[in-house]
Design a protein around this motif. Structure first.
Motif, PDB file in Angstrom:
ATOM      1  N   GLY A  66      13.415  -1.941  -7.037  1.00 29.17           N
ATOM      2  CA  GLY A  66      13.690  -1.671  -5.637  1.00 29.17           C
ATOM      3  C   GLY A  66      13.401  -0.227  -5.267  1.00 29.17           C
ATOM      4  N   VAL A  67      12.848  -0.012  -4.075  1.00 23.20           N
ATOM      5  CA  VAL A  67      12.643   1.331  -3.559  1.00 23.20           C
ATOM      6  C   VAL A  67      13.736   1.598  -2.538  1.00 23.20           C
ATOM      7  CG1 VAL A  67      10.165   1.279  -3.945  1.00 23.20           C
ATOM      8  CG2 VAL A  67      11.069   0.528  -1.743  1.00 23.20           C
ATOM      9  N   PRO A  68      14.148   2.846  -2.373  1.00 18.54           N
ATOM     10  CA  PRO A  68      15.271   3.142  -1.485  1.00 18.54           C
ATOM     11  C   PRO A  68      14.957   2.869  -0.019  1.00 18.54           C
ATOM     12  CG  PRO A  68      14.228   5.161  -2.256  1.00 18.54           C
ATOM     13  CD  PRO A  68      13.621   4.048  -3.037  1.00 18.54           C
ATOM     14  N   ALA A  69      15.952   2.407   0.700  1.00 19.31           N
ATOM     15  CA  ALA A  69      15.794   2.124   2.123  1.00 19.31           C
ATOM     16  C   ALA A  69      16.485   3.216   2.948  1.00 19.31           C
ATOM     17  CB  ALA A  69      16.420   0.770   2.437  1.00 19.31           C
ATOM     18  N   PRO A  70      15.923   3.546   4.127  1.00 20.34           N
ATOM     19  CA  PRO A  70      14.705   2.969   4.704  1.00 20.34           C
ATOM     20  C   PRO A  70      13.443   3.606   4.125  1.00 20.34           C
ATOM     21  CG  PRO A  70      15.672   4.549   6.217  1.00 20.34           C
ATOM     22  CD  PRO A  70      16.612   4.456   5.062  1.00 20.34           C
ATOM     23  N   TRP A  71      12.460   2.774   3.831  1.00 17.63           N
ATOM     24  CA  TRP A  71      11.179   3.201   3.276  1.00 17.63           C
ATOM     25  C   TRP A  71      10.190   3.370   4.420  1.00 17.63           C
ATOM     26  CZ3 TRP A  71      10.158   4.822  -1.492  1.00 17.63           C
ATOM     27  CH2 TRP A  71       8.829   4.888  -1.932  1.00 17.63           C
ATOM     28  N   VAL A  72       9.482   4.505   4.437  1.00 14.53           N
ATOM     29  CA  VAL A  72       8.586   4.795   5.554  1.00 14.53           C
ATOM     30  C   VAL A  72       7.205   5.202   5.048  1.00 14.53           C
ATOM     31  CG1 VAL A  72      10.494   5.544   7.025  1.00 14.53           C
ATOM     32  CG2 VAL A  72       9.250   7.240   5.678  1.00 14.53           C
ATOM     33  N   ALA A  73       6.238   5.154   5.950  1.00 19.46           N
ATOM     34  CA  ALA A  73       4.886   5.629   5.667  1.00 19.46           C
ATOM     35  C   ALA A  73       4.358   6.331   6.906  1.00 19.46           C
ATOM     36  CB  ALA A  73       3.970   4.474   5.277  1.00 19.46           C
ATOM     37  N   ARG A  93      -0.787   9.234   4.742  1.00 21.23           N
ATOM     38  CA  ARG A  93      -0.748  10.611   4.240  1.00 21.23           C
ATOM     39  C   ARG A  93       0.549  10.951   3.513  1.00 21.23           C
ATOM     40  NH1 ARG A  93      -5.971  12.413   4.298  1.00 21.23           N
ATOM     41  NH2 ARG A  93      -6.987  11.594   6.175  1.00 21.23           N
ATOM     42  N   TRP A  94       1.561  10.079   3.685  1.00 19.79           N
ATOM     43  CA  TRP A  94       2.835  10.271   2.993  1.00 19.79           C
ATOM     44  C   TRP A  94       3.591   8.964   3.033  1.00 19.79           C
ATOM     45  CZ3 TRP A  94       8.152  10.065   3.300  1.00 19.79           C
ATOM     46  CH2 TRP A  94       8.875  10.828   2.367  1.00 19.79           C
ATOM     47  N   TRP A  95       4.391   8.708   1.982  1.00 15.19           N
ATOM     48  CA  TRP A  95       5.240   7.525   1.973  1.00 15.19           C
ATOM     49  C   TRP A  95       6.445   7.819   1.104  1.00 15.19           C
ATOM     50  CZ3 TRP A  95       0.110   7.338   0.252  1.00 15.19           C
ATOM     51  CH2 TRP A  95      -0.064   7.475  -1.126  1.00 15.19           C
ATOM     52  N   GLY A  96       7.546   7.154   1.389  1.00 17.72           N
ATOM     53  CA  GLY A  96       8.730   7.369   0.579  1.00 17.72           C
ATOM     54  C   GLY A  96      10.014   7.121   1.351  1.00 17.72           C
ATOM     55  N   TRP A  97      11.105   7.593   0.759  1.00 15.32           N
ATOM     56  CA  TRP A  97      12.432   7.415   1.314  1.00 15.32           C
ATOM     57  C   TRP A  97      12.615   8.340   2.509  1.00 15.32           C
ATOM     58  CZ3 TRP A  97      17.545   9.654  -0.850  1.00 15.32           C
ATOM     59  CH2 TRP A  97      18.634   8.981  -0.275  1.00 15.32           C
ATOM     60  N   MET A  98      13.100   7.780   3.603  1.00 16.60           N
ATOM     61  CA  MET A  98      13.266   8.567   4.820  1.00 16.60           C
ATOM     62  C   MET A  98      14.222   9.742   4.629  1.00 16.60           C
ATOM     63  SD  MET A  98      14.585   7.214   8.507  1.00 16.60           S
ATOM     64  CE  MET A  98      14.623   8.281   9.943  1.00 16.60           C
ATOM     65  N   ARG A  99      15.181   9.596   3.714  1.00 13.16           N
ATOM     66  CA  ARG A  99      16.170  10.650   3.523  1.00 13.16           C
ATOM     67  C   ARG A  99      15.765  11.680   2.460  1.00 13.16           C
ATOM     68  NH1 ARG A  99      19.286   8.220   6.870  1.00 13.16           N
ATOM     69  NH2 ARG A  99      19.963   6.068   6.606  1.00 13.16           N
ATOM     70  N   SER A 100      14.572  11.569   1.937  1.00 15.05           N
ATOM     71  CA  SER A 100      14.108  12.551   0.968  1.00 15.05           C
ATOM     72  C   SER A 100      13.803  13.869   1.671  1.00 15.05           C
ATOM     73  CB  SER A 100      12.861  12.053   0.237  1.00 15.05           C
ATOM     74  OG  SER A 100      11.754  12.009   1.116  1.00 15.05           O
ATOM     75  N   SER A 101      13.817  14.939   0.912  1.00 12.92           N
ATOM     76  CA  SER A 101      13.636  16.271   1.492  1.00 12.92           C
ATOM     77  C   SER A 101      12.243  16.473   2.074  1.00 12.92           C
ATOM     78  CB  SER A 101      13.914  17.341   0.431  1.00 12.92           C
ATOM     79  OG  SER A 101      13.033  17.179  -0.677  1.00 12.92           O
ATOM     80  N   THR A 132       0.828  -1.204   0.000  1.00 12.89           N
ATOM     81  CA  THR A 132       0.000   0.000   0.000  1.00 12.89           C
ATOM     82  C   THR A 132       0.865   1.257   0.000  1.00 12.89           C
ATOM     83  OG1 THR A 132      -1.745  -1.154   1.217  1.00 12.89           O
ATOM     84  CG2 THR A 132      -1.807   1.251   1.245  1.00 12.89           C
ATOM     85  N   SER A 133       2.000   1.203   0.678  1.00  5.37           N
ATOM     86  CA  SER A 133       2.841   2.392   0.827  1.00  5.37           C
ATOM     87  C   SER A 133       3.559   2.782  -0.456  1.00  5.37           C
ATOM     88  CB  SER A 133       3.879   2.168   1.934  1.00  5.37           C
ATOM     89  OG  SER A 133       4.914   1.309   1.487  1.00  5.37           O
ATOM     90  N   LYS A 134       3.507   1.959  -1.482  1.00  5.60           N
ATOM     91  CA  LYS A 134       4.155   2.307  -2.744  1.00  5.60           C
ATOM     92  C   LYS A 134       3.195   2.152  -3.920  1.00  5.60           C
ATOM     93  CE  LYS A 134       6.411  -2.262  -2.861  1.00  5.60           C
ATOM     94  NZ  LYS A 134       5.677  -2.842  -3.980  1.00  5.60           N
ATOM     95  N   THR A 135       1.937   2.441  -3.651  1.00  7.45           N
ATOM     96  CA  THR A 135       0.901   2.278  -4.669  1.00  7.45           C
ATOM     97  C   THR A 135       1.250   2.991  -5.968  1.00  7.45           C
ATOM     98  OG1 THR A 135      -0.825   2.032  -2.999  1.00  7.45           O
ATOM     99  CG2 THR A 135      -1.523   2.700  -5.199  1.00  7.45           C
ATOM    100  N   TYR A 136       1.770   4.209  -5.870  1.00  8.55           N
ATOM    101  CA  TYR A 136       2.049   5.003  -7.064  1.00  8.55           C
ATOM    102  C   TYR A 136       3.517   4.972  -7.458  1.00  8.55           C
ATOM    103  CZ  TYR A 136      -2.638   6.915  -6.603  1.00  8.55           C
ATOM    104  OH  TYR A 136      -3.996   7.065  -6.525  1.00  8.55           O
ATOM    105  N   TYR A 137       4.281   4.142  -6.785  1.00  6.19           N
ATOM    106  CA  TYR A 137       5.714   4.097  -7.064  1.00  6.19           C
ATOM    107  C   TYR A 137       5.961   3.055  -8.133  1.00  6.19           C
ATOM    108  CZ  TYR A 137      10.552   5.102  -5.740  1.00  6.19           C
ATOM    109  OH  TYR A 137      11.859   5.525  -5.720  1.00  6.19           O
TER     110      TYR A 137
END
Length: 209
Positions: A152-159, A168-176, A141-146
């Motif tokens: 592979g999605v970047p780690a760590p992946w969070v939601a 309300r948000w999901w993605g790479w923890m180190r993203s801006s 669910t956390s990467k529905t639109y990815y």
């Protein structure tokens, strides 16, 4: 709080897939928050109280070090923001692709998996709960639109899940956008506001007693 209150809030903008032209899953399609079906079972040591709190999930697997290398950071978040946030390490079917999450893999034998988890907790004791999600529904669910998740999605992946159970948000923890998104959800979440107001009312009613 009523559902209508959640619809009125200014939630963070949902992230775009960097491998998909910074667009949603199809041109012109608006991304929408996704329902996080958080189960009542599979919690270690037990399911925490989630009412009126934001849930910060990170997805990990004991065979993929990149997925849990920030466990101390997540513990710190739980300590600093524990009044309003519940941090959850979601053990999920993950694969390792370019230090991210690729094709899924998980130990399905209950005894072997339980042994791995115990070994992990002994080596890296944490102050937040673990949720075992063998089917990987929350991660999916956390990467529905990815769209690039095959590589592979970047780690760590969070939601980030608001108090009404919506991602309300999901993605790479180190993203801006990660920290800003977490702060925004905590600021506008009606459930957090209602719980805080109830706590303050309770404290006032017992002052001097």
């Amino acid at each position: 709080p009523e559902e209508s209150l959640y619809k009125l809030q200014s939630w963070p903008e949902l992230p775009k897939d960097p491998q998909n032209g910074f667009q949603a899953s199809s041109p012109g399609e608006k991304q929408e928050p996704q329902k996080a079906s958080i189960p009542d079972v599979g919690w270690l040591p037990e399911k925490p109280e989630l009412k009126g709190r934001v849930v910060l999930m990170y997805f990990w697997h004991p065979d993929i070090p990149a997925s849990y290398r920030d466990i101390a950071t997540f513990d710190l978040i739980q300590t600093q923001k524990g009044r309003d946030v519940v941090v959850v390490g979601v053990l999920s079917p993950l694969g390792d692709a370019n230090q991210g999450y690729g094709q899924p893999t998980i130990e399905l034998d209950p005894e072997k998996l339980q042994s791995k988890i115990k070994d992990f907790q002994r080596a890296r004791p944490q102050r937040h709960p673990i949720l075992v999600d063998l089917q990987g529904g929350l991660f999916t669910t956390s990467k529905t639109y990815y769209q690039s998740f095959q590589q592979g999605v970047p780690a760590p992946w969070v939601a980030i899940v608001s108090s009404d159970g919506m991602m309300r948000w999901w993605g790479w923890m180190r993203s801006s956008g990660y920290e800003a998104a977490l702060d925004r959800v905590l600021t506008v979440d009606p459930g957090v506001k209602a719980r805080r107001a109830a706590e303050q009312a309770y404290i006032r009613s017992h002052q001097g007693k």
